[in-house]
Motif scaffolding. Structure first.
Motif, short mmCIF file in Angstrom:
data_model
loop_
_atom_site.label_atom_id
_atom_site.label_comp_id
_atom_site.label_asym_id
_atom_site.label_seq_id
_atom_site.Cartn_x
_atom_site.Cartn_y
_atom_site.Cartn_z
N LEU A 63 0.85 -1.19 0.00
CA LEU A 63 0.00 0.00 0.00
C LEU A 63 0.88 1.24 0.00
N GLY A 64 0.31 2.33 -0.40
CA GLY A 64 1.03 3.60 -0.32
C GLY A 64 0.07 4.68 0.11
N ARG A 65 0.61 5.82 0.49
CA ARG A 65 -0.24 6.94 0.91
C ARG A 65 -1.21 7.30 -0.22
N GLU A 66 -2.43 7.54 0.15
CA GLU A 66 -3.49 7.99 -0.76
C GLU A 66 -3.98 6.93 -1.74
N PHE A 67 -3.56 5.68 -1.52
CA PHE A 67 -4.18 4.59 -2.30
C PHE A 67 -5.66 4.54 -1.92
N VAL A 68 -6.49 4.14 -2.88
CA VAL A 68 -7.91 3.95 -2.57
C VAL A 68 -8.12 2.48 -2.23
N THR A 105 2.98 9.29 -5.06
CA THR A 105 3.20 9.97 -3.79
C THR A 105 2.73 11.42 -3.91
N PRO A 106 1.83 11.86 -3.04
CA PRO A 106 1.33 13.23 -3.17
C PRO A 106 2.45 14.25 -2.91
N PRO A 107 2.37 15.41 -3.55
CA PRO A 107 3.45 16.40 -3.44
C PRO A 107 3.53 17.07 -2.07
N PHE A 108 2.53 16.87 -1.25
CA PHE A 108 2.60 17.38 0.13
C PHE A 108 1.78 16.46 1.01
N ASP A 112 -3.49 18.32 8.53
CA ASP A 112 -3.84 19.70 8.91
C ASP A 112 -2.61 20.59 8.79
N ASP A 113 -1.50 20.13 9.38
CA ASP A 113 -0.25 20.88 9.29
C ASP A 113 0.54 20.34 8.12
N THR A 114 0.24 20.79 6.93
CA THR A 114 0.88 20.19 5.77
C THR A 114 2.24 20.84 5.52
N ASP A 115 3.08 20.12 4.77
CA ASP A 115 4.38 20.70 4.41
C ASP A 115 4.29 21.42 3.06
N TYR A 126 -7.11 19.62 -5.68
CA TYR A 126 -7.95 18.45 -5.40
C TYR A 126 -7.36 17.61 -4.27
N LEU A 127 -6.04 17.68 -4.06
CA LEU A 127 -5.44 16.99 -2.92
C LEU A 127 -5.57 17.82 -1.65
N ASP A 128 -5.38 19.13 -1.84
CA ASP A 128 -5.52 20.04 -0.71
C ASP A 128 -6.91 19.92 -0.08
N LEU A 129 -7.90 19.75 -0.96
CA LEU A 129 -9.30 19.66 -0.49
C LEU A 129 -9.53 18.39 0.34
N ARG A 130 -8.59 17.43 0.25
CA ARG A 130 -8.73 16.23 1.08
C ARG A 130 -8.37 16.52 2.53
#
Ligand code: ASP
Length: 615
Positions: A63-68, A105-108, A112-115, A126-130
């Motif tokens: 699995l990886g981050r943001e996999f559905v 891999t998402p770019p950030f 809540d405290d994103t890089d 569309y990722l920020d909105l997550r």
């Protein structure tokens, strides 16, 4: 069926049940032979436990981050509970899983405290909105929208859509225009607001109209402006100003209650525009705190009915004051012991180009009743005391004084007051103070527009050209020529004193809504257009439809529009309206995700019969 529950739904009550969830992989934590995964969707986060057997499967299908991910498993009580999470008492022991889709891999980080910096987040909105914080903003926006609609519906308002492709009639901001392919060489404009349409709807008898509607203004973007923004736009027939004020303070109070759980039971304060400018130097004062200004000196034309705050006028002798058009002061509570460094910092602050003052004078009202000022050489203790009296300062206060040209100085003291309010913690985020500002001037002087021959500048509508003058000022408007002969003395022109039947609603120092009682007779509307320097032909060309409609039984009417994005931002405790818009533009009016605006190809230009000028 993709899921039986959402990721925010399960609690200890479902323990033992078999459930299926689907969502995004937030985190993966491996502990030897087992793996924990946090699965996220709009509703929350649920912890998943992959036991030894499935863990081996995971090794083949990592699995990886943001996999559905879709999982089926059993709800179990957790040994170490997480009270922060809605679902923190349970976890799912996974029995089978399907990777519905992979993610790069998402770019950030989706936290809540994103890089991620601003630009990156906007590019991948569309990722920020997550992210939960952004989602909460949109939820708040929806709650405000729903509350507004409920209230307006309950009060008999009807939502009626009005067109976006309309005629260009710039007055105020610049129009966005849209070329028409079918009508070569002709253009539509996008509405700056549905103003004339809602008035036409009143003529048609729809006596309570509203719309949550996009408006478009091609303005230079200051911080916190968007080229397209949303208004809660309303209009009513057979009303006077008082009816509108009551109806719409009701709306805002209803929104407070529904969205924030706040019972705003106080009467909404009211202040005339003149009083706001006199006491706060600003037509949208933040009245969560006092610190009103003392007008020590000001040019006679600005406030004809007012007298300076010191009975015999400001004592002479200090050149800076003597030479200034305007001298104003505020008493900052409890700051008399400010150090040299602190007063120097404030001086630098007022000298910044945005504020534009040459310097700052101050008086320390010491606790022992003595005074110490930055201009002691020129004033006696008695004279300092007189200023302190005028500024209503108490022992322990620091009086800040600005001197300079009228408009700039008044604006500067207003900014300084807000800054000191902020420093002293008087602008509390969880306190909401509403204010109606009434009786705006109908006209504003504009020196740029020189429309009619021999005229020095002209009048522009302060609100918009459909705003009615106060009934008592109509005679002045009709019996005087609008022509300004002497630009330097435009304030002496009778039009400068005409007041409008216009009102703004102010919340914590922000204008959240504005409107007016409208002109509804053709003759007065024509007079208004003429006052704005429009020829008869021009008025007919631009607004013939409205003038015509006014001849067919137009009822008395008035309305208001609220800045929906800003209202949401304030209720959400944010400075930025962008945080409350799903897909906002950046400060240069660009959508960095779409990369718009962009060029169009030659074929499109051709179809529109448009030839671009060579750069
Ligand atoms: N149409 C106005 C505006 O956009 C509001 C109003 O007068 O109702 O500011």
């Amino acid at each position: 069926m993709y899921r039986t529950h959402t990721c925010g739904a399960l609690s200890i009550q479902e323990a033992g049940k078999t459930v299926t969830l689907a969502g995004w992989v937030q985190t993966i934590r491996k502990f030897g032979a087992i793996t924990f995964v946090d699965l996220r969707d709009r509703y929350g986060i649920t912890q998943l436990l992959f036991g030894e057997e499935l863990n081996r499967e995971l090794e083949n299908n990592p699995l990886g981050r943001e996999f559905v991910l879709q999982v089926t498993g059993t709800v179990k009580e957790r040994s170490s509970k997480n009270p922060q999470l809605l679902t923190g008492d349970i976890e799912i022991t996974v029995t089978s899983f399907t990777i519905l889709n992979k993610s790069v891999t998402p770019p950030f980080t989706i936290q809540d405290d994103t890089d991620g910096g601003d630009d990156l987040r906007m590019k991948y909105r569309y990722l920020d909105l997550r992210r939960n914080v952004v989602k909460q903003n949109l939820e708040l926006r929806y709650a405000v929208n729903r509350a507004a609609r409920n209230y307006l519906h309950e009060n008999g308002f009807m939502d009626i859509e009005t067109p976006f492709l309309i005629k260009s009639t710039p007055e105020g901001a610049r129009d966005f225009v849209v070329p028409s392919r079918m009508n070569e060489g002709q253009f539509y404009a996008l509405p700056q607001s549905p103003q004339t349409f809602k008035q036409l709807l009143m003529v048609s008898g729809y006596d309570r109209y509203y719309q949550v509607v996009k408006c478009f203004r091609d303005e230079d973007l200051r911080a916190d402006r968007q080229p397209e923004f949303t208004q809660i736009d309303c209009e009513m027939s057979f009303v006077e100003q008082e009816d509108i004020l009551n109806m719409f303070e009701g709306l805002i109070k209803y929104i407070f209650k529904e969205v924030k759980g706040i019972s705003y039971t106080d009467a909404v304060e009211r202040m005339t525009w003149e009083e706001a400018m006199w006491q706060y130097g600003n037509d949208k004062p933040d009245i969560r705190f006092g610190m009103q200004m003392a007008n020590l000196k000001f040019p006679a034309y600005t406030f004809p009915s007012k007298t300076p705050a010191i009975a015999n006028g400001l004592p002479a002798g200090f050149k800076v004051f003597d030479e200034a058009e305007t001298v104003v002061a505020i008493a900052v509570p409890g700051c008399s012991e400010y150090s040299r460094k602190q007063t120097d910092e404030l001086t630098e602050w007022v000298k910044r180009p945005q504020i534009g003052m040459k310097g700052l004078a101050f008086i320390k009202c010491n606790a022992d009743g003595t005074y110490k000022s930055s201009f002691d050489k020129f004033f006696t203790e008695e004279q300092l005391k007189a200023i302190a009296g005028a500024a209503q300062a108490n022992a322990g206060d620091l009086i800040l004084i600005l001197a300079g040209a009228e408009e700039r100085t008044r604006k500067a003291i207003s900014e300084l007051r807000l800054e000191m309010g902020k420093k002293l913690g008087l602008r509390k985020e969880d306190e909401f103070k509403l204010l109606w500002v009434l009786d705006f001037p109908l006209f504003e002087y504009s020196e740029e527009d020189n429309l009619t021959g021999g005229q020095a500048g002209r009048w522009v509508a302060r609100h918009h050209p459909f705003t009615s003058p106060k009934p008592s000022d109509i005679a002045t408007m009709i019996s005087n020529s609008p022509v300004i002969k002497d630009a330097a003395n435009y304030l002496a022109h009778p039009y400068a004193n005409i007041k409008a039947n216009a009102y703004d609603m102010v919340l914590n120092g922000n204008e959240i809504g504005g409107g007016s009682i409208r002109i509804f007779q053709r003759a007065l509307q024509e007079k208004m257009f003429a006052a704005l320097g429009m020829s008869h032909d021009e008025a007919i060309h631009k607004f013939g439809f409205l003038l015509g409609a006014f001849e067919y039984g137009a009822p008395p009417h008035g309305g208001i529009a609220f800045g929906f994005d800003r209202l949401c931002a304030i209720l959400g405790g944010s400075e930025s309206i962008r945080d409350f818009i799903a897909f906002p533009k950046n400060n240069s009016g660009r959508d960095v995700m779409l990369d718009a605006p962009s060029t169009i190809d030659d074929k499109q230009l051709d179809e529109l019969s448009i030839i671009l000028k060579d750069k």
